[in-house]
Design an enzyme around this catalytic site. Sequence first.
Site, mmCIF file in Angstrom:
data_model
loop_
_atom_site.group_PDB
_atom_site.id
_atom_site.type_symbol
_atom_site.label_atom_id
_atom_site.label_comp_id
_atom_site.label_asym_id
_atom_site.label_seq_id
_atom_site.Cartn_x
_atom_site.Cartn_y
_atom_site.Cartn_z
ATOM 1 N N ARG A 11 0.809 -1.223 0.000
ATOM 2 C CA ARG A 11 0.000 0.000 0.000
ATOM 3 C C ARG A 11 0.844 1.277 0.000
ATOM 4 O O ARG A 11 0.452 2.300 0.535
ATOM 5 C CB ARG A 11 -0.955 0.016 1.197
ATOM 6 C CG ARG A 11 -1.981 -1.072 1.159
ATOM 7 C CD ARG A 11 -3.055 -0.695 0.142
ATOM 8 N NE ARG A 11 -4.071 -1.724 0.059
ATOM 9 C CZ ARG A 11 -4.249 -2.504 -0.998
ATOM 10 N NH1 ARG A 11 -3.473 -2.394 -2.036
ATOM 11 N NH2 ARG A 11 -5.214 -3.392 -1.017
ATOM 12 N N SER A 12 2.008 1.196 -0.617
ATOM 13 C CA SER A 12 2.890 2.363 -0.677
ATOM 14 C C SER A 12 2.549 3.300 -1.826
ATOM 15 O O SER A 12 3.034 4.432 -1.860
ATOM 16 C CB SER A 12 4.347 1.914 -0.816
ATOM 17 O OG SER A 12 4.524 1.205 -2.035
ATOM 18 N N SER A 15 1.738 0.730 -7.372
ATOM 19 C CA SER A 15 0.941 0.410 -8.560
ATOM 20 C C SER A 15 0.432 1.668 -9.246
ATOM 21 O O SER A 15 0.487 1.776 -10.482
ATOM 22 C CB SER A 15 -0.237 -0.494 -8.198
ATOM 23 O OG SER A 15 0.225 -1.784 -7.852
ATOM 24 N N HIS A 49 -8.427 -2.482 -8.720
ATOM 25 C CA HIS A 49 -7.358 -2.066 -9.637
ATOM 26 C C HIS A 49 -7.928 -1.761 -11.019
ATOM 27 O O HIS A 49 -7.576 -0.759 -11.632
ATOM 28 C CB HIS A 49 -6.291 -3.159 -9.738
ATOM 29 C CG HIS A 49 -5.205 -3.047 -8.720
ATOM 30 N ND1 HIS A 49 -3.900 -2.838 -9.071
ATOM 31 C CD2 HIS A 49 -5.225 -3.129 -7.379
ATOM 32 C CE1 HIS A 49 -3.154 -2.785 -7.977
ATOM 33 N NE2 HIS A 49 -3.938 -2.966 -6.940
ATOM 34 N N ASP A 82 2.312 -6.209 -13.108
ATOM 35 C CA ASP A 82 1.934 -6.015 -11.711
ATOM 36 C C ASP A 82 1.427 -7.346 -11.176
ATOM 37 O O ASP A 82 0.337 -7.766 -11.519
ATOM 38 C CB ASP A 82 0.863 -4.927 -11.618
ATOM 39 C CG ASP A 82 0.712 -4.347 -10.221
ATOM 40 O OD1 ASP A 82 1.374 -4.832 -9.290
ATOM 41 O OD2 ASP A 82 -0.079 -3.405 -10.072
#
Length: 167
Positions: A11-12, A15, A49, A82
């Site tokens: 969760r940085s 993506s 996403h 990803d």
Amino acid sequence: MAVVLITGGARSGKSQRAEARARSFPGRPVYIATAEALDAEMAERIARHRARRGDDWIERETPLDLVAALDATDGSGARLVDCLTLWLSNLLHAERDWSGEAALLAAALRRQRSPVILVTNEVGLGIVPDNALARSFRDAAGLLNQVIAEVADEVEFVVAGLPMKVK
């Protein structure tokens, strides 16, 4: 051509950063997904996403044969993979030689004509896991990241949504 590796913790924002980088290149971007919707939680993640990206992406689901997907999509828009960490997990679960696959991926990246942006998790910054399987995965992920970082033209580390240039 450019190979860009984007790493960071869970969760940085890696993506979203990778999506922005892929869109910055000409042509319609290709999203190469390594995740599989094996449970409801993962299906929901995949749906989120997709919704965030919108319909302007070409999608390819590739849990194992990443090199084939890159070769098949070369010559069009930028490709976003990803993520490498899930790909590694898939390889280990399928009992495939992950280090051999990593070497094949590195070779494939060197011959690509269209840009490739790869997302991976940095799993080695926390405490040492308490079980052998988790330690083995952490070690494999770190080694895979090193192999791909070596061939990458650029490496970014994303923290709290902010990219830091590493290479």
